[in-house]
Design a protein around this motif. Structure first.
Motif, short mmCIF file in Angstrom:
data_model
loop_
_atom_site.label_atom_id
_atom_site.label_comp_id
_atom_site.label_asym_id
_atom_site.label_seq_id
_atom_site.Cartn_x
_atom_site.Cartn_y
_atom_site.Cartn_z
N ILE A 175 38.78 48.16 30.31
CA ILE A 175 38.73 49.42 31.57
C ILE A 175 40.01 50.28 31.10
N PRO A 176 39.68 51.21 31.65
CA PRO A 176 40.62 52.79 31.17
C PRO A 176 41.90 52.60 31.49
N LYS A 177 42.95 52.90 31.07
CA LYS A 177 44.54 52.87 31.51
C LYS A 177 44.94 53.20 32.64
N GLU A 178 44.16 54.85 32.27
CA GLU A 178 44.74 55.59 33.59
C GLU A 178 44.64 55.27 34.22
N ARG A 179 45.62 55.66 35.77
CA ARG A 179 45.60 55.37 37.50
C ARG A 179 45.56 53.64 37.64
N TYR A 180 45.15 53.09 36.51
CA TYR A 180 45.22 51.44 37.15
C TYR A 180 46.65 50.67 36.31
N THR A 181 47.60 51.21 36.85
CA THR A 181 48.42 50.74 35.56
C THR A 181 49.87 49.73 37.03
N THR A 182 49.78 49.80 38.27
CA THR A 182 50.20 49.92 38.88
C THR A 182 50.06 48.57 40.40
N GLY A 183 50.57 48.09 40.36
CA GLY A 183 49.96 46.91 41.38
C GLY A 183 49.49 45.26 40.84
N PRO A 184 49.28 44.34 41.97
CA PRO A 184 48.32 43.41 41.70
C PRO A 184 47.78 43.45 40.72
N VAL A 185 47.07 42.37 39.95
CA VAL A 185 45.53 42.24 40.23
C VAL A 185 44.93 40.91 40.46
N ARG A 186 44.11 40.86 41.27
CA ARG A 186 43.47 39.71 41.61
C ARG A 186 42.12 39.24 40.11
N PHE A 187 41.40 38.38 40.46
CA PHE A 187 40.70 37.63 39.26
C PHE A 187 39.51 37.19 40.92
N VAL A 188 38.91 37.56 41.28
CA VAL A 188 37.95 36.71 41.86
C VAL A 188 36.50 36.18 41.53
N GLU A 189 36.29 35.08 41.23
CA GLU A 189 35.47 34.37 40.53
C GLU A 189 34.62 33.28 42.12
N ASN A 190 33.20 33.59 41.72
CA ASN A 190 32.08 33.51 42.68
C ASN A 190 32.83 33.20 44.14
N GLY A 191 33.35 34.71 44.45
CA GLY A 191 34.03 34.95 45.54
C GLY A 191 34.90 34.32 46.41
N LYS A 192 35.63 33.72 44.97
CA LYS A 192 37.01 32.92 45.63
C LYS A 192 38.56 33.61 44.49
N GLN A 193 39.58 33.96 45.00
CA GLN A 193 40.65 34.56 44.80
C GLN A 193 40.99 33.30 43.80
N VAL A 194 41.09 33.95 42.93
CA VAL A 194 41.67 32.26 41.46
C VAL A 194 42.76 32.53 41.15
N CYS A 195 43.26 34.14 40.70
CA CYS A 195 44.41 34.57 40.54
C CYS A 195 45.38 35.14 40.74
N GLU A 196 46.18 36.00 40.93
CA GLU A 196 46.92 37.72 40.93
C GLU A 196 48.19 37.60 40.51
N LEU A 197 47.71 38.18 39.49
CA LEU A 197 48.84 39.14 38.67
C LEU A 197 49.87 39.70 39.11
N ALA A 198 51.44 40.08 38.94
CA ALA A 198 52.06 41.13 39.17
C ALA A 198 52.09 42.33 37.95
N ARG A 199 52.60 42.70 39.37
CA ARG A 199 52.76 44.26 37.96
C ARG A 199 54.30 45.23 38.24
#
Length: 199
Positions: A175-199
């Motif tokens: 994904i582009p680097k600009e604008r998407y540089t802060t805040g948590p990152v969530r990974f949703v697999e088959n409709g269910k959240q499996v990870c969340e990364l803090a930034r």
């Protein structure tokens, strides 16, 4: 001679009728064409769909594009390994590179890639898929950025190849680097959240 004169006098009449018909057809076609252009212009003006600013453009990098594999982790306590890579150092941390199969194959994303791009990684240990299943194990469905949260939605299909050994396979999304540089990152697999990364 008389016959020739009559024919000559008769032809202009035919040509005149043909000419009138041609002009009428041309005018009608021109009016219809103008109307179509006007309507399409209006539809573009009034009904043009606005771009959704929460949708993040992305591209999928097929696993195996670069020779190497994701580093080991304890899949019993963490079934899905999730990571965000924003630099060559991040890539080196998460991936164990191997010699390239040819001189043309790159061992890692090319120089300058991380100047404008970042990578989202979701990896699993699984039964080795067969060749027909390989490209269907992971499928990115979309990336969004809402209320400061970057979210990757993807589909995972467990292989049913019957293989007697396991592999580590992964989904890699750029994904582009600009604008998407802060805040948590969530990974949703088959409709269910499996990870969340803090930034």
């Amino acid at each position: 001679m008389l016959l020739m004169v009559r024919i000559q006098q008769y032809r202009p009449g035919i040509n005149e009728k043909s000419m009138k018909k041609t002009i009428a057809n041309t005018v009608t076609c021109s009016i219809l064409a103008s109307a179509c252009v006007g309507l399409s212009g209006c539809s573009m003006f009034f009904w043009k769909k606005k771009e959704d600013p929460t949708i993040v453009p992305f591209s999928t990098i097929l696993s195996g594009t670069y020779p190497g594999f994701v580093k080991n982790w304890d899949e019993r306590t963490q079934p899905v390994l999730c990571a965000l890579m924003r630099s060559e150092q991040d890539w080196s941390y998460w991936f164990q590179t191997m010699p390239a199969k040819s001189k043309k194959q790159l061992k890692a994303p090319p120089a300058g890639f991380f100047d404008t791009q970042q990578l989202l990684l979701a990896a699993r240990v699984m039964q080795a898929p067969d060749s027909a299943e390989r490209e269907q194990v992971f499928k990115a469905e979309g990336v969004t950025y809402r209320n400061g949260v970057l979210r990757l939605d993807y589909e995972y299909k467990r292989p049913n190849s019957g293989a007697t050994y396991q592999i580590k396979d992964y989904l890699l999304v750029a994904i582009p680097k600009e604008r998407y540089t802060t805040g948590p990152v969530r990974f949703v697999e088959n409709g269910k959240q499996v990870c969340e990364l803090a930034r």
